[in-house]
Design a protein around this motif. Structure first.
Motif, PDB file in Angstrom:
ATOM      1  N   LEU A 264     -42.682 -22.591   3.012  1.00 24.67           N
ATOM      2  CA  LEU A 264     -42.157 -21.662   4.016  1.00 24.67           C
ATOM      3  C   LEU A 264     -41.096 -22.337   4.883  1.00 24.67           C
TER       4      LEU A 264
ATOM      5  N   LEU B 142     -48.828 -23.996   1.689  1.00 25.74           N
ATOM      6  CA  LEU B 142     -47.643 -23.135   1.697  1.00 25.74           C
ATOM      7  C   LEU B 142     -46.670 -23.477   2.815  1.00 25.74           C
ATOM      8  N   GLN B 143     -47.116 -24.264   3.790  1.00 26.70           N
ATOM      9  CA  GLN B 143     -46.262 -24.537   4.950  1.00 26.70           C
ATOM     10  C   GLN B 143     -44.955 -25.239   4.582  1.00 26.70           C
TER      11      GLN B 143
ATOM     12  N   SER C 278     -48.571 -16.554  12.190  1.00 24.21           N
ATOM     13  CA  SER C 278     -47.880 -17.242  11.105  1.00 24.21           C
ATOM     14  C   SER C 278     -47.880 -16.362   9.867  1.00 24.21           C
ATOM     15  N   PHE C 279     -46.998 -16.673   8.919  1.00 27.22           N
ATOM     16  CA  PHE C 279     -46.943 -15.913   7.681  1.00 27.22           C
ATOM     17  C   PHE C 279     -48.100 -16.251   6.757  1.00 27.22           C
ATOM     18  N   SER C 280     -48.609 -17.468   6.885  1.00 19.08           N
ATOM     19  CA  SER C 280     -49.733 -17.887   6.062  1.00 19.08           C
ATOM     20  C   SER C 280     -50.475 -19.016   6.752  1.00 19.08           C
ATOM     21  N   GLU C 281     -51.802 -18.998   6.599  1.00 12.01           N
ATOM     22  CA  GLU C 281     -52.623 -20.077   7.151  1.00 12.01           C
ATOM     23  C   GLU C 281     -52.844 -21.195   6.138  1.00 12.01           C
ATOM     24  N   ASP C 282     -52.400 -20.989   4.905  1.00 16.55           N
ATOM     25  CA  ASP C 282     -52.599 -21.980   3.855  1.00 16.55           C
ATOM     26  C   ASP C 282     -51.713 -23.191   4.120  1.00 16.55           C
TER      27      ASP C 282
ATOM     28  N   ARG D 293     -48.878  -8.193   9.016  1.00 14.43           N
ATOM     29  CA  ARG D 293     -48.096  -9.046   8.114  1.00 14.43           C
ATOM     30  C   ARG D 293     -47.004  -8.249   7.409  1.00 14.43           C
TER      31      ARG D 293
END
Length: 295
Positions: A13, A9-10, A2-6, A255
């Protein structure tokens, strides 16, 4: 990956990628609609442009919908069969983009360097033949690389260091010897990547040579204006593509490679319609007429 695990932020995104995808699809559909609805645009250049837009829709659709669904469902799992299917579609439409950009460069070469013979050389039969050749080469390219991927017998890990199934990332999962597979991959890359680029460079070399012989600066500017949109798209497509392959370098983080892949697979197809509509008076005027007709 994924682009971010936060988790915060999902949603951002999700909205970003969905918006970019819809803009890319709608923009390319407008180009196709403009070309098919206006008889003045039924020329070889716009025939290939409409097919390029169709290939761009398939290219971005091979990766982004799955990415958006993964963000929405909080799942990054893809089956083996789905991975090979995505890989095949991505390679086919990517090669189609490359082949059509090469054919469009040849079309501009004939139009500028051999204007008196243009109608004879670029007749409808030749245009359809070039399109079929592009489709055949794209199928051959995708299936050769897909066949190479099918030879992977086992995996070191189940994680793919990208947001979609890429050939290089897929082969890196193999625990068997990948020397032969890498040789085949590089050979295919040379045949279906280097040769189209060489054709584009040769075409523009000839075009520039002819333009330099035109005594009037206004004449040179007018002649080159027919190539400016295509040249911009070529630079964008291959520039981001080179960034993607650099992303496979060990000095690059996964990334960074994903961001480069995003530019290549999403941003480029999204910007192509804007480049052609803003820098091409024929497309712009047709889109304006369609807008007023709908109103």
């Amino acid at each position: 990956m994924s682009f971010s695990e936060d988790p915060d932020l999902q949603p951002i995104l999700f909205g970003l990628f969905l918006s970019m995808y819809l803009v890319a699809v709608l923009g390319n559909l407008l180009i196709i609609l403009a070309v098919t609805s206006d008889s003045h645009l039924h020329t070889p250049m716009y025939f290939f442009l409409s097919n390029l837009s169709l290939a761009d829709i398939g290219f971005t659709s091979s990766t982004v919908p799955k990415l958006v669904v993964d963000i929405l469902t909080h799942s990054r799992v893809i089956s083996y069969a789905a991975c090979l299917t995505q890989l095949s579609a991505f390679l086919f439409f990517g090669c189609m983009d490359s082949m059509l950009l090469t054919v469009m460069a040849c079309d501009r070469f004939v139009a500028i360097c051999h204007p008196l013979h243009y109608a004879v050389i670029m007749n409808p039969h030749s245009c359809h033949l070039l399109l079929l050749l592009s489709v055949f080469v794209s199928i051959l390219d995708s299936q050769l690389q897909n066949f190479t991927a099918l030879q992977v017998s086992c995996f070191k890990d189940v994680g793919i260091a990208s947001f979609f199934c890429e050939t290089s990332k897929f082969l890196d999962l193999s625990c068997s010897d990948t020397i032969i597979k890498n040789i085949v991959t590089y050979m295919v890359g040379v045949l279906f990547g280097f040769l189209p680029v060489s054709g584009i460079i040769f075409s523009y070399y000839k075009i520039v040579s002819v333009l330099l012989k035109i005594p009037s600066s206004a004449g040179r500017s007018k002649a080159f204006s027919t190539c400016s949109s295509h040249l911009s798209v070529v630079c964008l497509f291959y520039g981001t593509g080179i960034g993607t392959y650099r992303g496979s370098n060990p000095s690059y983080s996964p990334r960074k490679g994903m961001v480069a892949s995003l530019m290549y697979t999403v941003v480029t197809p999204m910007l192509n319609p804007f480049i052609y509509s803003l820098r091409n008076k024929d497309i712009s005027s047709t889109l304006k007429r369609l807008h007023f007709w709908k109103i």
